[in-house]
Write an enzyme that holds these catalytic residues in place. Sequence first.
Site, PDB file in Angstrom:
ATOM      1  N   GLY A 110       2.186 -10.344  -4.413  1.00  0.00           N
ATOM      2  CA  GLY A 110       1.290  -8.641  -4.146  1.00  0.00           C
ATOM      3  C   GLY A 110       0.822  -8.358  -5.178  1.00  0.00           C
ATOM      4  O   GLY A 110       0.140  -8.396  -5.950  1.00  0.00           O
ATOM      5  N   GLU A 111       1.311  -6.318  -5.068  1.00  0.00           N
ATOM      6  CA  GLU A 111       1.017  -5.720  -5.899  1.00  0.00           C
ATOM      7  C   GLU A 111       1.746  -5.278  -7.260  1.00  0.00           C
ATOM      8  O   GLU A 111       2.270  -5.398  -7.887  1.00  0.00           O
ATOM      9  CB  GLU A 111      -0.396  -5.124  -5.641  1.00  0.00           C
ATOM     10  CG  GLU A 111      -0.718  -4.233  -6.679  1.00  0.00           C
ATOM     11  CD  GLU A 111      -1.820  -3.662  -6.800  1.00  0.00           C
ATOM     12  OE1 GLU A 111      -2.743  -4.093  -5.925  1.00  0.00           O
ATOM     13  OE2 GLU A 111      -1.757  -2.199  -7.270  1.00  0.00           O
ATOM     14  N   ASP A 112       2.017  -4.847  -5.688  1.00  0.00           N
ATOM     15  CA  ASP A 112       3.654  -3.293  -6.076  1.00  0.00           C
ATOM     16  C   ASP A 112       4.868  -4.670  -7.411  1.00  0.00           C
ATOM     17  O   ASP A 112       5.005  -3.900  -8.722  1.00  0.00           O
ATOM     18  CB  ASP A 112       3.898  -2.626  -5.859  1.00  0.00           C
ATOM     19  CG  ASP A 112       4.865  -1.572  -6.480  1.00  0.00           C
ATOM     20  OD1 ASP A 112       3.955  -0.929  -6.997  1.00  0.00           O
ATOM     21  OD2 ASP A 112       5.687  -1.233  -6.161  1.00  0.00           O
ATOM     22  N   SER A 113       5.507  -5.708  -6.437  1.00  0.00           N
ATOM     23  CA  SER A 113       6.409  -5.846  -6.850  1.00  0.00           C
ATOM     24  C   SER A 113       5.842  -6.753  -8.459  1.00  0.00           C
ATOM     25  O   SER A 113       6.787  -7.235  -8.933  1.00  0.00           O
ATOM     26  CB  SER A 113       7.161  -7.146  -6.138  1.00  0.00           C
ATOM     27  OG  SER A 113       6.197  -7.749  -5.431  1.00  0.00           O
ATOM     28  N   GLN A 120      13.182   1.158  -3.662  1.00  0.00           N
ATOM     29  CA  GLN A 120      11.897   0.846  -4.023  1.00  0.00           C
ATOM     30  C   GLN A 120      13.248   1.032  -5.678  1.00  0.00           C
ATOM     31  O   GLN A 120      13.229  -0.573  -7.438  1.00  0.00           O
ATOM     32  CB  GLN A 120      11.439   1.712  -5.414  1.00  0.00           C
ATOM     33  CG  GLN A 120      10.015   1.185  -3.697  1.00  0.00           C
ATOM     34  CD  GLN A 120       9.308   1.343  -3.896  1.00  0.00           C
ATOM     35  OE1 GLN A 120       8.321   2.918  -4.338  1.00  0.00           O
ATOM     36  NE2 GLN A 120       7.858   1.350  -3.570  1.00  0.00           N
ATOM     37  N   ASP A 158       0.459  -1.069  -0.061  1.00  0.00           N
ATOM     38  CA  ASP A 158       0.042   0.012  -0.211  1.00  0.00           C
ATOM     39  C   ASP A 158       0.728   1.271  -0.412  1.00  0.00           C
ATOM     40  O   ASP A 158       0.733   2.169  -1.164  1.00  0.00           O
ATOM     41  CB  ASP A 158      -0.975  -0.270   1.306  1.00  0.00           C
ATOM     42  CG  ASP A 158      -1.791  -1.343   1.241  1.00  0.00           C
ATOM     43  OD1 ASP A 158      -2.092  -1.121   0.287  1.00  0.00           O
ATOM     44  OD2 ASP A 158      -1.414  -1.808   1.883  1.00  0.00           O
TER      45      ASP A 158
END
Length: 382
Positions: free
Chosen positions: A276-279, A259, A19
């Site tokens: 997850g989402e971002d990676s 990042q 998040d």
Amino acid sequence: MARQGRWDIFCTVIDNYGDIGITWRLARQLVREHNIQVRLWVDDLESFRHLRPEIRPDLDRQTIFDVDVCRWRTPFPNSEPGAVVIEALACHLPIEFEQAMARQPVKPVWINLEYLSAENWVAGCHGLPSPHPRLPLTKFFFMPGYVPGTGGVLREAALLRQRDAFLTSSEEQDAFWRTLGVPPRQTGELLISLFSYENQAIGGLLSSWAEGSEPIRCLVPVGKGLGDVAQFFGRTGLEVGASLRRGNLTVHCLAMLDQDAYDRLLWACDCNFVRGEDSFVRAQWAGKPLIWQAYRQEANAHGAKIEAFITLYCQAMAPECTDALRRLWRAWNEDGHAGAAWPAFWSHRGQLTEQATGWLTRLQAIGDLAGNIVKFCNEKSK
Ligand code: TRH
């Protein structure tokens, strides 16, 4: 140069880093590429510090890379809302702030930035209005996605150029490995990054790599998957900097990278395990074969997300390659024997790499999420 208005982005850190990872990336891009003044309200600055060591958890306000980072306190401090307010990833705005929005002569554009999904219903919900039950405000659903008609995914303007420059410079790559304390790539060696949640499939996978014919160097960032890696080596835990070997497999345990450095890790590896989402999105931009562990949700909601992504991603892929990918992804997500599924998956390495590159072209055609949000908000504020 004067900034193009002020936006507020709200983020609660549920657990993990997704998040804050996503909202920070979005905030930074809006400032850099769209010249917007951004206040990022975060409820957990300690977690944020893992991604950006410059963050001071004791401060209520601080400016990092020109983003105003503010502590989201309760009760919420008196603040005048910006022209756009983004309620990110299922957080709920403080009631005091909603009331302040309703008092504005020109109401802010209110965006509900949702989680990313490849499911069919996503495009149908993108942009839908949701009137507030009591206040004179309307919230709009902004749905990230992989197909036209959705909000797309995050991608900085220079990302692919930076990736290509890195991949064509052996000096840059050597310097990168040096900063990680990892030897540069040896001839014939396969490099794999492994970022996961706790996962019972890890032992079997590492076993298959250790017994395989190809030398494999596996880079494991510190985190939830590390316990299972330690167990494979008969240890109770692993320290950052540890390097262990069994058969043809060498594992390095890495500190949490920032990042940008994590992006370089994904670019430098031949295959990336992400979560997850971002990676997951960053591994897609790396253009390499990837394996995704979805964030577990109640009632197996993540299962539908995995199947929807596979269907979309593999549309143009040969059936044997799709089957091999599906078997490995399912084994990885359902605590199955990923080790048994790996050899078939990797036997399609060429096709998987081609597919990963083709996928990027499709994604680029949708535009990037930050740019799409700016366009959307400009339209709504006309
Ligand atoms: O940390 P996550 O598991 O986050 C998850 C998901 O976002 C999920 O959708 C959400 O609901 C849940 O949290 C609460 O995985 P994700 O999304 O990949 O986020 C990890 C972030 O950490 C991402 O921004 C990349 C970053 N990262 C680094 O900066 N350095 C590192 O070394 C590593 C391994 C990751």
